[in-house]
Design a protein around this motif. Sequence first.
Motif, short mmCIF file in Angstrom:
data_model
loop_
_atom_site.label_atom_id
_atom_site.label_comp_id
_atom_site.label_asym_id
_atom_site.label_seq_id
_atom_site.Cartn_x
_atom_site.Cartn_y
_atom_site.Cartn_z
N THR A 97 -3.10 1.03 -9.41
CA THR A 97 -3.45 -0.10 -8.57
C THR A 97 -3.73 -1.33 -9.42
N SER A 101 -3.53 4.31 -2.67
CA SER A 101 -4.70 4.89 -2.03
C SER A 101 -4.29 5.70 -0.81
N PRO A 143 -3.76 6.42 -8.26
CA PRO A 143 -4.72 5.36 -7.91
C PRO A 143 -4.95 4.39 -9.07
N VAL A 160 -5.84 -5.61 -13.47
CA VAL A 160 -6.89 -5.26 -12.53
C VAL A 160 -7.93 -6.38 -12.59
N LEU A 196 0.84 -1.19 0.00
CA LEU A 196 0.00 0.00 0.00
C LEU A 196 0.87 1.24 0.00
N LEU A 217 0.71 -7.47 -5.41
CA LEU A 217 -0.33 -6.45 -5.43
C LEU A 217 0.20 -5.08 -5.04
N VAL A 218 -0.12 -4.10 -5.86
CA VAL A 218 0.20 -2.71 -5.59
C VAL A 218 -1.10 -1.95 -5.43
N THR A 219 -1.29 -1.31 -4.29
CA THR A 219 -2.49 -0.53 -4.03
C THR A 219 -2.10 0.91 -3.76
N ARG A 269 0.65 -5.71 -15.75
CA ARG A 269 -0.22 -5.52 -14.60
C ARG A 269 -1.65 -5.87 -14.98
#
Length: 121
Positions: free
Chosen positions: A90, A120, A87, A40, A11, A116-118, A38
């Motif tokens: 992500t 936010s 954002p 989603v 995160l 996982l890259v978030t 990547r």
Amino acid sequence: QVQLVESGGGLVQPGGSLRLSCAASKRFFSIATMAWYRQVPGKQREFVAIWDTLGPINYTESVKGRFTISGDNFESTVDLHMNSLKPEDTAVYYCSVDGWITEMSRRMNYWGKGTLVTVSS
């Protein structure tokens, strides 16, 4: 025969930076290219950046100027330095290596399981 493992995801706040790394469980005999993609959930996997024996050769337009791909062909590792994260960055990030694991192997494309890259606040 060989596994690719991504690391460095997590995160991060918008505008922040993150470094992703990918390492092979054993060195490839020879490598044609290494790349990052990547994805989603619910959408198709998207190309991000690609690296060959001479260095970076292409980035997807949305990350140009923000992401930098680097690699070590001898050690079969590839990194993705991500800056000014948004954002929309992500996603689950996957590394891939296109090469030969032994001198007798056919050229194949190998994939990691993703990290996982978030982005936010």
